[in-house]
Design a protein around this motif. Structure first.
Motif: not given
Length: 294
Positions: A205-209
């Motif tokens: 869902q997002v590029p980085a976590v």
């Protein structure tokens, strides 16, 4: 100097210190009570300003005595409050219980924060002119989504702290560059109790976590690379209330300075470790010289 816009909440923290938190239906005697300026948005703003960022606060306070105190505290930290509006009615408050282990439980009453349902031209310009935008979920979701859209359209790096946790719409996630949940929020968002499994799910869902793990450090995961666990400094915690916001605000400054991710995470972790050794939220946040020394 890194330009950071913070679209977020400003609360007065009403903090009770107890040996242990009460069970449901139980009354316990506390040893101390404090009123401390807080709110996740304001806390991240103060952390970033003390770490050397050029910070603009976007949000609202009430027309009560707390509102005046909250504004004054942000200005004392060197934060631009021209876009911190004054709404009729009470300011936001957070009712916090801190036990002898440093653990805390919090009830947030939005107050004036609930009036921030959209952003205007001035707010849009401030976001567009920043290097990074910091978002949390203590404002109405409509304003958070709008702020993220503006940042994304202007190429401004956007960091979201999903707290208090709630289902995140794709229209928000599509505009987020870095998501920073704690391990409980990551589990609530994904259904995976294991932080590694949760992080891998969130990368769809997002590029980085970054999943923060309290005393165990944090787990960093980005698309195209292997997840990495970064340990936290070993310290004795007094009050963990502002640790997560200290980590995020300090990390934003480091990333804005284009530091490598391992160095940025180590610097932010050092700041959070300093924070938990002191009582309070924003009052406990370290200055750049202290972080560098640590």
């Amino acid at each position: 100097m890194t330009g950071i816009a913070v679209l977020g909440s400003t609360n007065m923290d009403l903090v009770a210190y107890v040996a242990r938190a009460p069970e449901p239906g139980e009354t316990v005697t506390g040893r101390e009570f404090r009123t401390v300026p807080g709110g996740k948005g304001a806390n991240q703003a103060v952390a970033a300003a003390r770490a050397g960022g050029n910070v603009t606060m976007i949000g609202a306070v009430g027309d009560d005595v707390y509102g005046a105190q909250l504004r004054a505290g942000l200005e004392h930290a060197g934060i631009d409050t021209d876009l911190l509006h004054t709404a009729e009615g009470p300011s936001g408050t957070a009712h916090i219980v801190v036990d002898d282990t440093g653990a805390n439980s919090i009830v947030v009453i939005p107050g004036a924060n609930g009036t921030v349902t959209a952003i205007g031209p001035g707010e849009m310009a401030a976001i567009a002119g920043a290097d990074l935008l910091l978002l949390q979920l203590e404002l109405p979701l409509s304003a958070v989504v709008e702020g993220a859209r503006v940042a994304h359209a202007q190429g401004v790096r956007t960091i979201l702290t999903p707290s208090p946790v709630l289902p995140l719409p794709s229209e928000l996630l599509d505009c987020v560059d870095l998501l920073i949940p704690n391990q409980h929020e990551a589990a609530a968002l994904t259904g995976f109790a294991d932080p590694l499994a949760a992080a891998r799910h969130l990368l769809s869902q997002v590029p980085a976590v970054i999943v923060t793990l309290g005393a165990k450090g944090c787990l960093y995961a980005a698309r195209g690379g292997e997840p990495v666990l970064f340990p936290a400094p070993e310290v004795t915690a007094v009050d963990t209330t502002g640790a997560g916001d200290t980590f995020v605000g300090t990390l934003a400054v480091a990333l804005g300075e284009r530091r490598p991710v391992p160095e940025a995470l180590a610097w932010a972790s050092s700041a959070a470790a300093l924070c938990v050794q002191r009582p309070g939220a924003s009052a406990s946040m370290p200055y750049r010289t202290e972080i560098d020394a640590a």
